[in-house]
Write a protein that holds these residues in place. Structure first.
Motif, PDB file in Angstrom:
ATOM      1  N   VAL A   1      -0.116  16.106   7.497  1.00 60.17           N
ATOM      2  CA  VAL A   1       1.231  15.600   7.766  1.00 60.17           C
ATOM      3  C   VAL A   1       1.995  15.466   6.452  1.00 60.17           C
ATOM      4  O   VAL A   1       3.161  15.877   6.347  1.00 60.17           O
ATOM      5  CB  VAL A   1       1.185  14.250   8.511  1.00 60.17           C
ATOM      6  N   LEU A   2       1.346  14.914   5.433  1.00 59.61           N
ATOM      7  CA  LEU A   2       2.014  14.746   4.140  1.00 59.61           C
ATOM      8  C   LEU A   2       2.325  16.100   3.503  1.00 59.61           C
ATOM      9  O   LEU A   2       3.395  16.286   2.921  1.00 59.61           O
ATOM     10  CB  LEU A   2       1.157  13.878   3.215  1.00 59.61           C
ATOM     11  N   ALA A   3       1.421  17.062   3.644  1.00 62.99           N
ATOM     12  CA  ALA A   3       1.685  18.409   3.128  1.00 62.99           C
ATOM     13  C   ALA A   3       2.838  19.058   3.898  1.00 62.99           C
ATOM     14  O   ALA A   3       3.662  19.772   3.301  1.00 62.99           O
ATOM     15  CB  ALA A   3       0.432  19.270   3.217  1.00 62.99           C
ATOM     16  N   ALA A   4       2.933  18.806   5.199  1.00 62.43           N
ATOM     17  CA  ALA A   4       4.041  19.348   5.999  1.00 62.43           C
ATOM     18  C   ALA A   4       5.372  18.752   5.536  1.00 62.43           C
ATOM     19  O   ALA A   4       6.388  19.453   5.491  1.00 62.43           O
ATOM     20  CB  ALA A   4       3.809  19.062   7.486  1.00 62.43           C
TER      21      ALA A   4
ATOM     22  N   ALA B   1       7.983   9.065  -4.338  1.00 58.37           N
ATOM     23  CA  ALA B   1       8.316   7.947  -3.440  1.00 58.37           C
ATOM     24  C   ALA B   1       7.199   7.743  -2.407  1.00 58.37           C
ATOM     25  O   ALA B   1       6.819   6.602  -2.115  1.00 58.37           O
ATOM     26  CB  ALA B   1       9.652   8.202  -2.743  1.00 58.37           C
ATOM     27  N   LEU B   2       6.649   8.838  -1.872  1.00 59.81           N
ATOM     28  CA  LEU B   2       5.562   8.692  -0.906  1.00 59.81           C
ATOM     29  C   LEU B   2       4.272   8.244  -1.569  1.00 59.81           C
ATOM     30  O   LEU B   2       3.473   7.521  -0.969  1.00 59.81           O
ATOM     31  CB  LEU B   2       5.333   9.994  -0.141  1.00 59.81           C
TER      32      LEU B   2
ATOM     33  N   PRO C   1      -1.808  10.851  -0.670  1.00 63.95           N
ATOM     34  CA  PRO C   1      -1.062  12.114  -0.668  1.00 63.95           C
ATOM     35  C   PRO C   1      -1.867  13.218  -1.361  1.00 63.95           C
ATOM     36  O   PRO C   1      -2.466  12.992  -2.412  1.00 63.95           O
ATOM     37  CB  PRO C   1       0.203  11.779  -1.472  1.00 63.95           C
ATOM     38  N   PRO C   2      -1.898  14.400  -0.766  1.00 64.79           N
ATOM     39  CA  PRO C   2      -2.707  15.480  -1.338  1.00 64.79           C
ATOM     40  C   PRO C   2      -2.256  15.878  -2.744  1.00 64.79           C
ATOM     41  O   PRO C   2      -3.076  16.296  -3.556  1.00 64.79           O
ATOM     42  CB  PRO C   2      -2.535  16.635  -0.344  1.00 64.79           C
ATOM     43  N   TRP C   3      -0.975  15.721  -3.059  1.00 60.60           N
ATOM     44  CA  TRP C   3      -0.495  16.075  -4.399  1.00 60.60           C
ATOM     45  C   TRP C   3      -1.005  15.108  -5.452  1.00 60.60           C
ATOM     46  O   TRP C   3      -1.039  15.436  -6.624  1.00 60.60           O
ATOM     47  CB  TRP C   3       1.034  16.152  -4.447  1.00 60.60           C
ATOM     48  N   ASN C   4      -1.433  13.927  -5.030  1.00 58.79           N
ATOM     49  CA  ASN C   4      -2.002  12.971  -5.972  1.00 58.79           C
ATOM     50  C   ASN C   4      -3.403  13.426  -6.396  1.00 58.79           C
ATOM     51  O   ASN C   4      -3.839  13.152  -7.498  1.00 58.79           O
ATOM     52  CB  ASN C   4      -2.058  11.583  -5.342  1.00 58.79           C
ATOM     53  N   ARG C   5      -4.072  14.120  -5.521  1.00 60.75           N
ATOM     54  CA  ARG C   5      -5.429  14.596  -5.761  1.00 60.75           C
ATOM     55  C   ARG C   5      -5.443  16.018  -6.334  1.00 60.75           C
ATOM     56  O   ARG C   5      -6.215  16.325  -7.219  1.00 60.75           O
ATOM     57  CB  ARG C   5      -6.178  14.574  -4.425  1.00 60.75           C
TER      58      ARG C   5
END
Length: 171
Positions: A50-53, A75-76, A95-99
């Motif tokens: 969902v977060l990637a979408a 922000a997320l 969030p996947p971008w954090n990883r």
């Protein structure tokens, strides 16, 4: 605050002033409206997919810029950090971008040939909510400057002209 947020990008764990808080809340509001459109009604429903979408949705918006989408993703990340640090977390996924790193979740880089100056100009335009032509007045000067093979310039150099940046009307 979760240790993983403290290890992330420095802007993700900086303190915000009133304008930064306001901007973050507006981004959360836009995200909440998107969640509603997707039929989602709680932070516990926010999975990696969902977060990637959401990131993909923001990156595909007309005129999406890397700097602006980065602010949405930060922000997320802040929302996830607040959820994780709360006494009763809702269970929002990290969030996947954090990883994985944020670059894969952003719009493509600017065209080749555009350098750091255009990136700075684009950031200024985002901040001031204006167009480059509002900030820069371009004048064509038809003066040829010849250089020798040794890099020396024969004759006098053209006069140095300082550029001034003018603030758009209403700002």
């Amino acid at each position: 605050m979760p240790a993983s947020i403290l290890a992330g990008h420095p802007s993700w764990h900086s303190r915000l002033g009133p304008h930064g808080i306001y901007d973050t809340v507006l981004r959360w509001q836009r995200f909440a409206l998107w969640m509603h459109d997707q039929g989602l009604d709680g932070l516990n429903q926010l999975t990696d997919d969902v977060l990637a979408a959401w990131a993909d949705h923001m990156a595909r918006q007309p005129g999406a810029r890397r700097a602006n989408v980065t602010k949405d993703l930060v922000a997320l990340t802040r929302l996830w950090a607040f959820d994780s640090a709360s006494p009763a977390p809702a269970g929002m996924a990290m969030p996947p971008w954090n990883r994985l790193g944020v670059d894969d979740f952003l719009p493509a880089q600017a065209r080749a040939g555009r350098g750091e100056n255009s990136t700075v100009l684009a950031a200024l335009c985002d901040i001031l909510a204006c167009q480059p032509n509002d900030l820069i007045e371009v004048q064509v000067v038809n003066e040829e400057v010849r250089k020798t093979a040794g890099g020396e310039t024969p004759g006098p150099l053209p006069a140095v002209r300082r550029t001034s940046i003018r603030r758009p009307e209403g700002l």
